[in-house]
Enzyme design. Structure first.
Site, PDB file in Angstrom:
ATOM      1  N   PHE A 141      43.664  10.202 -10.037  1.00 57.17           N
ATOM      2  CA  PHE A 141      44.843  10.086 -10.804  1.00 57.17           C
ATOM      3  C   PHE A 141      44.862  11.323 -11.409  1.00 57.17           C
ATOM      4  CE2 PHE A 141      41.597   9.146 -14.178  1.00 57.17           C
ATOM      5  CZ  PHE A 141      41.898   9.586 -15.207  1.00 57.17           C
ATOM      6  N   LYS A 165      47.579   8.723   0.817  1.00 53.30           N
ATOM      7  CA  LYS A 165      47.774   7.773  -0.318  1.00 53.30           C
ATOM      8  C   LYS A 165      47.544   8.322  -1.890  1.00 53.30           C
ATOM      9  CE  LYS A 165      44.927   4.929  -2.189  1.00 53.30           C
ATOM     10  NZ  LYS A 165      45.726   4.766  -3.359  1.00 53.30           N
ATOM     11  N   GLU A 168      47.453   5.329  -7.358  1.00 52.02           N
ATOM     12  CA  GLU A 168      48.574   4.078  -7.631  1.00 52.02           C
ATOM     13  C   GLU A 168      48.952   4.423  -9.303  1.00 52.02           C
ATOM     14  OE1 GLU A 168      45.500   3.634  -6.790  1.00 52.02           O
ATOM     15  OE2 GLU A 168      44.405   2.119  -8.172  1.00 52.02           O
ATOM     16  N   ARG A 169      48.143   4.800  -9.752  1.00 58.11           N
ATOM     17  CA  ARG A 169      48.549   5.305 -11.189  1.00 58.11           C
ATOM     18  C   ARG A 169      49.480   6.412 -11.352  1.00 58.11           C
ATOM     19  NH1 ARG A 169      42.154   5.355 -13.079  1.00 58.11           N
ATOM     20  NH2 ARG A 169      41.489   3.370 -12.199  1.00 58.11           N
ATOM     21  N   SER A 218      36.248   8.772  -7.692  1.00 55.14           N
ATOM     22  CA  SER A 218      35.109   8.153  -8.227  1.00 55.14           C
ATOM     23  C   SER A 218      33.922   7.843  -7.394  1.00 55.14           C
ATOM     24  CB  SER A 218      35.090   7.098  -9.088  1.00 55.14           C
ATOM     25  OG  SER A 218      35.563   5.875  -8.033  1.00 55.14           O
ATOM     26  N   CYS A 273      36.983  16.567 -13.545  1.00 57.62           N
ATOM     27  CA  CYS A 273      35.755  16.408 -12.517  1.00 57.62           C
ATOM     28  C   CYS A 273      34.882  17.655 -13.202  1.00 57.62           C
ATOM     29  CB  CYS A 273      35.813  16.257 -11.186  1.00 57.62           C
ATOM     30  SG  CYS A 273      36.611  17.769 -10.500  1.00 57.62           S
ATOM     31  N   GLU A 373      28.910   8.986 -15.593  1.00 54.53           N
ATOM     32  CA  GLU A 373      29.968   9.986 -15.970  1.00 54.53           C
ATOM     33  C   GLU A 373      30.609   9.003 -16.980  1.00 54.53           C
ATOM     34  OE1 GLU A 373      32.776  10.420 -12.938  1.00 54.53           O
ATOM     35  OE2 GLU A 373      33.222  12.435 -13.666  1.00 54.53           O
TER      36      GLU A 373
HETATM   37  P1  NAD Z   1      39.143   6.340  -8.296  1.00 56.39           P
HETATM   38  O1  NAD Z   1      38.090   6.397  -7.532  1.00 56.39           O
HETATM   39  O2  NAD Z   1      39.257   5.099  -9.135  1.00 56.39           O
HETATM   40  O3  NAD Z   1      40.431   6.530  -7.581  1.00 56.39           O
HETATM   41  C1  NAD Z   1      40.578   7.478  -6.532  1.00 56.39           C
HETATM   42  C2  NAD Z   1      41.320   6.859  -5.184  1.00 56.39           C
HETATM   43  O4  NAD Z   1      40.488   5.631  -4.613  1.00 56.39           O
HETATM   44  C3  NAD Z   1      42.577   6.203  -5.401  1.00 56.39           C
HETATM   45  O5  NAD Z   1      43.570   6.389  -4.686  1.00 56.39           O
HETATM   46  C4  NAD Z   1      42.182   4.665  -5.688  1.00 56.39           C
HETATM   47  O6  NAD Z   1      43.560   3.694  -5.069  1.00 56.39           O
HETATM   48  C5  NAD Z   1      41.158   4.422  -4.547  1.00 56.39           C
HETATM   49  N1  NAD Z   1      40.004   3.564  -5.232  1.00 56.39           N
HETATM   50  C6  NAD Z   1      39.790   3.323  -6.512  1.00 56.39           C
HETATM   51  N2  NAD Z   1      38.843   2.298  -6.495  1.00 56.39           N
HETATM   52  C7  NAD Z   1      38.442   1.890  -5.073  1.00 56.39           C
HETATM   53  C8  NAD Z   1      37.569   1.197  -4.574  1.00 56.39           C
HETATM   54  N3  NAD Z   1      36.798   0.391  -5.259  1.00 56.39           N
HETATM   55  N4  NAD Z   1      37.465   0.892  -3.039  1.00 56.39           N
HETATM   56  C9  NAD Z   1      38.280   1.804  -2.311  1.00 56.39           C
HETATM   57  N5  NAD Z   1      39.425   2.817  -2.904  1.00 56.39           N
HETATM   58  C10 NAD Z   1      39.282   2.768  -4.196  1.00 56.39           C
HETATM   59  O7  NAD Z   1      39.093   7.606  -9.183  1.00 56.39           O
HETATM   60  P2  NAD Z   1      40.109   7.974 -10.342  1.00 56.39           P
HETATM   61  O8  NAD Z   1      39.690   7.084 -11.464  1.00 56.39           O
HETATM   62  O9  NAD Z   1      41.519   7.918  -9.889  1.00 56.39           O
HETATM   63  O10 NAD Z   1      39.722   9.599 -10.814  1.00 56.39           O
HETATM   64  C11 NAD Z   1      38.528   9.834 -11.622  1.00 56.39           C
HETATM   65  C12 NAD Z   1      37.441  10.116 -10.765  1.00 56.39           C
HETATM   66  O11 NAD Z   1      37.462  11.188  -9.875  1.00 56.39           O
HETATM   67  C13 NAD Z   1      36.342  10.813 -11.835  1.00 56.39           C
HETATM   68  O12 NAD Z   1      34.987  10.198 -11.141  1.00 56.39           O
HETATM   69  C14 NAD Z   1      36.268  12.332 -11.263  1.00 56.39           C
HETATM   70  O13 NAD Z   1      35.072  12.991 -11.505  1.00 56.39           O
HETATM   71  C15 NAD Z   1      36.665  12.481  -9.983  1.00 56.39           C
HETATM   72  N6  NAD Z   1      37.248  13.507  -9.468  1.00 56.39           N
HETATM   73  C16 NAD Z   1      36.527  14.286  -8.682  1.00 56.39           C
HETATM   74  C17 NAD Z   1      36.979  15.726  -8.351  1.00 56.39           C
HETATM   75  C18 NAD Z   1      36.059  16.449  -7.570  1.00 56.39           C
HETATM   76  O14 NAD Z   1      36.696  17.344  -6.960  1.00 56.39           O
HETATM   77  N7  NAD Z   1      34.786  16.324  -7.390  1.00 56.39           N
HETATM   78  C19 NAD Z   1      38.176  15.887  -8.757  1.00 56.39           C
HETATM   79  C20 NAD Z   1      39.057  15.119  -9.518  1.00 56.39           C
HETATM   80  C21 NAD Z   1      38.688  13.796  -9.920  1.00 56.39           C
END
Ligand code: NAD
Length: 488
Positions: A141, A165, A168-169, A218, A273, A373
């Site tokens: 997101f 993809k 979704e938020r 994540s 991140c 985190e």
């Molecule tokens: P998230 O993991 O909840 O969602 C990311 C994507 O994965 C979304 O498209 C979501 O639909 C999908 N998803 C979510 N849960 C899932 C599951 N259990 N199984 C399969 N798919 C799933 O992450 P978020 O809350 O949208 O973003 C924040 C996280 O992203 C933080 O941990 C942050 O540190 C990390 N992040 C990392 C970087 C980097 O480059 N290292 C950059 C930005 C964000």
């Protein structure tokens, strides 16, 4: 989940058309400052996801055969369109977004192969760098424009077609980017967008036409996707969570350091991140804590579109509850709550997901608030007697995304940058995100895979090598008998 039909819906982007999903399952999109429902995003049906990937497969042949100069021209136009529409995309969303784009435009040099003539008599070898096929991206997101732009432009300019993809938020930004890409001249089917949650992710991990997956988000999702995609024979690069430490040496420029630390800890409400969420005050720098506190207190909490807002809301009520419970866990485990952002009131936005700047000091590495985190406006403060002790703390943390040292001593800076086991290191730079001619180099628990995002590494991720060895003999050099040995 929402079954009402009043909120505007997000379309799918399939085969060059923005289409309404036929699904019966929708996810509400909320304004985090008010929690009002502002839209709905579909969980695409299997038939729609299949149509999207089939469209990518059909488009692949002609797109991969399109001249590299044509692909480059499309992305040069795309870059221009993004620049012209940057205000509409929202400046906060898109800071730095055009940069990986810029790199995609240098593709003609980056895709060069290698040549070695005369490796033996009359024989030459050369390599081609070629696309993989259909590639896919799954995004988080935060940074809803920048992170998709780390993915599909790099994949597509190499000759791949792309299935995205988005989170979704925050699905809207990706749709605007798709429209601009179409306007820049990308043929139908070269980019398709599906929406959804777990089923869409599983579809991407399992579909045999998809050759590579880029994921950012994540650890929970990223490790799952890395494993499931890899088991299915795909390349996967997975950028995940972080716990970024800022090491403050007593010889640092105090004013700059405290301002940088506070900005990097609380900017975007800590939802980056690369947020600098943990400070280690070394030696005499411990005495700077009261001034750090004053700066954090002065930040203004408000809706992100309000003038003067320093700290906006968290993305969901669940994220707010999680951040608050991690703050409480720190208190319960013996940390000192110097500044408590819970129960912050924002006039006019009483239902928003706000947490104000929070500082926990006397934190130790065993505490839950340290091992997890937080992804909120919470700064943890640890103390160390020496640089060695600080390096030891950082290297024991499971994450390895980013870190920064604040010092005026070159030897101290060199020692830190060489000994710390973290992908991206800043010296008096609090958020050292590399520009696109380099790569985003998270390491250890922050990354799975072996080839990083964007820069040269990004091109390597989205391409494979073909090696051609040719022999052209003169007429009089015709072989007189079968050659049964390996030619060398
Ligand atoms: P998230 O993991 O909840 O969602 C990311 C994507 O994965 C979304 O498209 C979501 O639909 C999908 N998803 C979510 N849960 C899932 C599951 N259990 N199984 C399969 N798919 C799933 O992450 P978020 O809350 O949208 O973003 C924040 C996280 O992203 C933080 O941990 C942050 O540190 C990390 N992040 C990392 C970087 C980097 O480059 N290292 C950059 C930005 C964000």
């Amino acid at each position: 989940m929402c079954y009402s039909t009043s909120a505007p819906t997000t379309k799918l982007f399939i085969d060059g058309k923005f289409v309404e999903s036929k699904t019966s399952e929708w996810v509400d999109i909320h304004n985090p400052a008010t929690n009002e429902v502002i839209g709905r995003v579909p969980k695409a049906t299997q038939a729609e996801m299949l149509a999207a990937v089939d469209s990518c497969s059909r488009a692949y042949h002609s797109w991969s055969e399109t001249s590299i100069l044509t692909r480059q021209q499309i992305f040069l136009r795309y870059q221009q369109l993004i620049k012209e529409n940057i205000v509409m995309l929202g400046k906060d969303l898109v800071s730095g977004l055009h940069l990986p784009e810029t790199h995609a435009c240098g593709i003609t040099s980056l895709m060069l192969g290698e040549t070695l003539p005369s490796i033996t008599k009359d024989m030459d070898t050369h390599t081609y760098r070629l696309p993989l096929g259909v590639c896919a991206g799954i995004t988080p997101f935060n940074f809803p424009a920048m992170i998709p732009l780390w993915m599909f432009p790099m994949g597509m300019v190499c000759g791949n077609t792309y299935l995205l993809k988005p989170s979704e938020r925050v699905p809207g930004c990706a749709m605007l980017l798709a429209k601009m890409l179409q306007d820049a001249g990308a043929p139908d089917g070269t980019l398709n967008i599906i929406h959804g949650q777990h089923e869409a992710v599983n579809f991407i991990c399992d579909h045999p036409a998809i050759k590579a997956i880029s994921f950012v988000g994540s650890n929970q999702a990223g490790e799952y996707i890395y494993e499931r995609g890899s088991k299915n024979g795909k390349r996967v690069q997975s950028n995940m969570g972080a716990k970024n430490h800022g090491v403050v040496m007593p010889d640092a420029n105090k004013e700059n350091t405290l301002n940088q630390l506070v900005g990097a800890a609380f900017g975007a409400a800590g939802q980056r991140c690369m947020a600098l969420s943990t400070a280690i005050l070394v030696g005499e720098a411990r005495s700077w804590l009261p001034e750090l506190l004053e700066r954090a207190k002065a930040l203004r909490v408000n809706a992100g579109d309000q003038p003067g807002a320093d700290v906006g809301p968290l993305i969901t009520p669940q994220a707010k509850a999680r951040v608050e419970s991690l703050i409480q866990s720190g208190v319960d485990e013996g940390a000192t709550l110097l500044l408590d952002g819970r129960n912050v009131q924002v006039k006019g936005y009483e239902n928003g997901n706000f947490v104000g700047p929070t500082i926990l000091s006397k934190v130790t590495p065993q505490m839950k608030c340290y091992t997890e985190e937080i992804f909120g406006p919470v700064l943890l403060v640890l103390e160390a007697d020496s640089l060695d002790e600080a390096v030891g703390i950082v290297n024991k943390n499971p994450y390895g995304n980013g870190t920064a040292i604040f010092t005026t001593n070159g030897a101290t800076a060199r020692k830190y940058t060489h000994e710390v086991e973290v992908g991206q290191v800043g010296v008096n730079v609090p958020i050292p995100v590399p520009l696109p001619m380099f790569s985003f180099t998270g390491s250890r628990g922050s990354f799975r895979g072996d080839t990083n995002f964007y820069g040269k590494q990004g091109i390597y991720f989205y391409t494979q090598i073909k090696t051609v060895t040719s022999q052209w003999k003169a007429e009089d050099a015709t072989l007189k008998s079968p050659a049964v040995t390996m030619p060398t």
